[in-house]
Design a protein around this motif. Sequence first.
Motif, PDB file in Angstrom:
ATOM      1  N   ALA A  55      26.658 -29.010   0.900  1.00 60.87           N
ATOM      2  CA  ALA A  55      25.417 -29.606   1.794  1.00 60.87           C
ATOM      3  C   ALA A  55      25.618 -29.117   3.315  1.00 60.87           C
ATOM      4  O   ALA A  55      24.418 -28.858   3.963  1.00 60.87           O
ATOM      5  CB  ALA A  55      25.521 -31.237   2.099  1.00 60.87           C
ATOM      6  N   TYR A  56      26.529 -29.163   3.984  1.00 59.89           N
ATOM      7  CA  TYR A  56      26.590 -28.526   5.303  1.00 59.89           C
ATOM      8  C   TYR A  56      26.250 -27.215   5.387  1.00 59.89           C
ATOM      9  O   TYR A  56      25.428 -26.743   6.343  1.00 59.89           O
ATOM     10  CB  TYR A  56      28.334 -28.608   5.767  1.00 59.89           C
ATOM     11  N   LEU A  57      26.709 -26.421   4.326  1.00 59.39           N
ATOM     12  CA  LEU A  57      26.229 -25.102   4.341  1.00 59.39           C
ATOM     13  C   LEU A  57      24.800 -24.722   3.978  1.00 59.39           C
ATOM     14  O   LEU A  57      24.145 -23.714   4.418  1.00 59.39           O
ATOM     15  CB  LEU A  57      27.070 -24.217   3.264  1.00 59.39           C
ATOM     16  N   VAL A  58      24.127 -25.481   3.224  1.00 59.19           N
ATOM     17  CA  VAL A  58      22.854 -25.481   2.909  1.00 59.19           C
ATOM     18  C   VAL A  58      21.991 -25.953   4.095  1.00 59.19           C
ATOM     19  O   VAL A  58      21.067 -25.448   4.381  1.00 59.19           O
ATOM     20  CB  VAL A  58      22.535 -26.385   1.738  1.00 59.19           C
ATOM     21  N   HIS A  59      22.451 -27.074   4.645  1.00 58.99           N
ATOM     22  CA  HIS A  59      21.563 -27.677   5.856  1.00 58.99           C
ATOM     23  C   HIS A  59      21.650 -26.933   6.898  1.00 58.99           C
ATOM     24  O   HIS A  59      20.552 -26.549   7.616  1.00 58.99           O
ATOM     25  CB  HIS A  59      22.589 -28.812   6.327  1.00 58.99           C
ATOM     26  N   ASP A  60      22.897 -25.757   7.185  1.00 63.61           N
ATOM     27  CA  ASP A  60      22.668 -25.122   8.267  1.00 63.61           C
ATOM     28  C   ASP A  60      21.725 -23.847   7.888  1.00 63.61           C
ATOM     29  O   ASP A  60      21.283 -23.093   9.072  1.00 63.61           O
ATOM     30  CB  ASP A  60      24.077 -24.393   8.122  1.00 63.61           C
ATOM     31  N   SER A  61      21.265 -23.763   6.892  1.00 63.54           N
ATOM     32  CA  SER A  61      20.071 -22.556   6.571  1.00 63.54           C
ATOM     33  C   SER A  61      18.990 -22.909   6.485  1.00 63.54           C
ATOM     34  O   SER A  61      18.003 -22.191   6.400  1.00 63.54           O
ATOM     35  CB  SER A  61      20.822 -21.825   5.042  1.00 63.54           C
ATOM     36  N   LEU A  62      18.463 -24.261   6.479  1.00 65.55           N
ATOM     37  CA  LEU A  62      17.217 -24.784   6.441  1.00 65.55           C
ATOM     38  C   LEU A  62      16.515 -24.444   7.991  1.00 65.55           C
ATOM     39  O   LEU A  62      17.118 -24.727   8.659  1.00 65.55           O
ATOM     40  CB  LEU A  62      17.285 -26.385   6.179  1.00 65.55           C
ATOM     41  N   SER A  63      15.202 -24.319   7.604  1.00 63.37           N
ATOM     42  CA  SER A  63      14.408 -24.256   8.624  1.00 63.37           C
ATOM     43  C   SER A  63      14.058 -25.739   9.236  1.00 63.37           C
ATOM     44  O   SER A  63      13.915 -26.618   8.296  1.00 63.37           O
ATOM     45  CB  SER A  63      13.281 -23.181   8.515  1.00 63.37           C
ATOM     46  N   HIS A  64      13.477 -25.736  10.314  1.00 66.71           N
ATOM     47  CA  HIS A  64      13.098 -27.050  10.857  1.00 66.71           C
ATOM     48  C   HIS A  64      11.581 -27.499  10.249  1.00 66.71           C
ATOM     49  O   HIS A  64      11.171 -28.645  10.091  1.00 66.71           O
ATOM     50  CB  HIS A  64      12.731 -27.087  12.469  1.00 66.71           C
ATOM     51  N   GLY A  65      11.299 -26.371   9.189  1.00 65.24           N
ATOM     52  CA  GLY A  65       9.930 -27.154   8.415  1.00 65.24           C
ATOM     53  C   GLY A  65      10.187 -27.873   7.319  1.00 65.24           C
ATOM     54  O   GLY A  65       9.160 -28.222   6.665  1.00 65.24           O
ATOM     55  N   ASN A  66      11.382 -27.835   7.107  1.00 66.11           N
ATOM     56  CA  ASN A  66      11.516 -28.470   5.804  1.00 66.11           C
ATOM     57  C   ASN A  66      11.449 -29.995   5.782  1.00 66.11           C
ATOM     58  O   ASN A  66      11.382 -30.655   7.016  1.00 66.11           O
ATOM     59  CB  ASN A  66      13.116 -28.351   5.229  1.00 66.11           C
ATOM     60  N   SER A  67      11.312 -30.825   4.902  1.00 69.03           N
ATOM     61  CA  SER A  67      10.970 -32.221   4.836  1.00 69.03           C
ATOM     62  C   SER A  67      12.044 -32.999   5.669  1.00 69.03           C
ATOM     63  O   SER A  67      13.416 -32.641   5.504  1.00 69.03           O
ATOM     64  CB  SER A  67      10.998 -32.814   3.545  1.00 69.03           C
ATOM     65  N   ILE A  68      11.675 -33.820   6.275  1.00 71.80           N
ATOM     66  CA  ILE A  68      12.865 -34.815   7.168  1.00 71.80           C
ATOM     67  C   ILE A  68      13.801 -35.481   6.157  1.00 71.80           C
ATOM     68  O   ILE A  68      15.015 -35.439   6.551  1.00 71.80           O
ATOM     69  CB  ILE A  68      12.065 -35.867   7.994  1.00 71.80           C
ATOM     70  N   TRP A  69      13.308 -35.808   5.109  1.00 69.24           N
ATOM     71  CA  TRP A  69      14.171 -36.476   4.077  1.00 69.24           C
ATOM     72  C   TRP A  69      15.120 -35.530   3.410  1.00 69.24           C
ATOM     73  O   TRP A  69      16.338 -36.174   3.313  1.00 69.24           O
ATOM     74  CB  TRP A  69      13.442 -37.141   3.070  1.00 69.24           C
ATOM     75  N   VAL A  70      14.734 -34.367   3.213  1.00 65.84           N
ATOM     76  CA  VAL A  70      15.955 -33.365   2.961  1.00 65.84           C
ATOM     77  C   VAL A  70      16.942 -33.026   3.937  1.00 65.84           C
ATOM     78  O   VAL A  70      18.324 -32.988   3.862  1.00 65.84           O
ATOM     79  CB  VAL A  70      14.966 -32.040   2.608  1.00 65.84           C
ATOM     80  N   HIS A  71      16.551 -33.099   5.174  1.00 64.23           N
ATOM     81  CA  HIS A  71      17.369 -32.909   6.488  1.00 64.23           C
ATOM     82  C   HIS A  71      18.360 -33.986   6.496  1.00 64.23           C
ATOM     83  O   HIS A  71      19.235 -34.008   6.875  1.00 64.23           O
ATOM     84  CB  HIS A  71      16.541 -32.672   7.700  1.00 64.23           C
ATOM     85  N   LEU A  72      17.719 -35.308   6.548  1.00 65.23           N
ATOM     86  CA  LEU A  72      18.599 -36.428   6.468  1.00 65.23           C
ATOM     87  C   LEU A  72      19.425 -36.697   5.487  1.00 65.23           C
ATOM     88  O   LEU A  72      20.615 -37.000   5.765  1.00 65.23           O
ATOM     89  CB  LEU A  72      17.459 -37.676   6.439  1.00 65.23           C
ATOM     90  N   THR A  73      19.132 -36.295   4.406  1.00 63.54           N
ATOM     91  CA  THR A  73      20.253 -36.346   3.151  1.00 63.54           C
ATOM     92  C   THR A  73      21.307 -35.566   3.541  1.00 63.54           C
ATOM     93  O   THR A  73      22.460 -35.954   3.093  1.00 63.54           O
ATOM     94  CB  THR A  73      19.413 -36.055   1.660  1.00 63.54           C
TER      95      THR A  73
END
Length: 358
Positions: free
Chosen positions: A44-62
């Motif tokens: 989750a840490y590695l995936v979160h690091d690759s997400l752009s800020h445009g993704n869903s807030i709930w995805v970022h939060l999880t």
Amino acid sequence: MNTANIFISAMAISQFIFLAIHFGLQYRNQIGRLVAAFCVCAIAYLVHDSLSHGNSIWVHLTLEVLSALAPFLLWLVAYLLFVDDRRTPVIAILSITLCLVLEVAGELSFSIISWQQPSHLYDRLVSLLPQMILLVFSLHAIGLVARGYKADLLEERRKFRVAFIAGLSVVIAIIVSGNMLDNILSDGLPGSGDLYDILVSICLFSVILFFNLLSIQASKGANQLLALKPATSSSQDTVDQAPERRDQDARYVAMIEKAMSEEKLYEEPGLTLADLARHVGIMEYKARRIINQSMQYKNFNQFLNSYRINAACELIKTTHHPVSRIAMDVGYSSLSVFNRAFKDLMKQTPSEYRKAHQ
């Protein structure tokens, strides 16, 4: 995130997936489940690091919550594997709860209700305090490894300490400290974020690859340890020993028991395994093996406390000396340490024991 970091992160994720499956299937117990959960959080840490800020807030939060759980799960694995006298870790549970609450509050504050401008103090609280808590978990996990190393009587566990917990704890400490630095220097240096992400991914990949190779080649003793089984000699091992070896071990046991029971070596404050081995006249590794395999103790502190507390019980029953004096007489340099060891072994305090035997 650049192409190099995506590639390295993908390799690291593949290793975490392998580790999660291996432990989940091989060790169907607390350790197996915790290591598998840790792998999910690391991914989750590695995936979160690759997400752009445009993704869903709930995805970022999880992903943020899962990432925050990684150091705690690693600490919990260290606690279960390397602490023999365990208690319910109330402070740890409260700390990780506070950390998760602050993580969620910070994510919601800056995303869902971003129209409100939080104060600088609030900003620092929800940004830095969780990272500080996670860093403490990581450093304390390393401390658990180092603190019990000398007293540990299990050879496989002594080897496993550094290889397993210290390596992963250092990785998590790097991640957490890097996040703290990123929060402090929010503007950062041009291009430094990508470089740091690449270094962290390489570090994660290298450590997990090493540990996967180590776990595949694990010996019988290491498998017993991870399965949370007593890592002492089996009855078949005892049968297979040469008569000379059994006789020699019996002599060593008698020498150790004489030193402790008759000569009362336990009364010496700060007594170590090396001191005992030197007094008896045998090598330290032999003393460690004898106390573990023949006398059935996991660590030297348990062995030492058994003699000290038994002596303290006798003094409590037969004298009117204050508990503090008795603690010093049997070798303790701290009353609080004595009280804790006494309660762990006797399931009551020295005062309660005295009342029960008056």
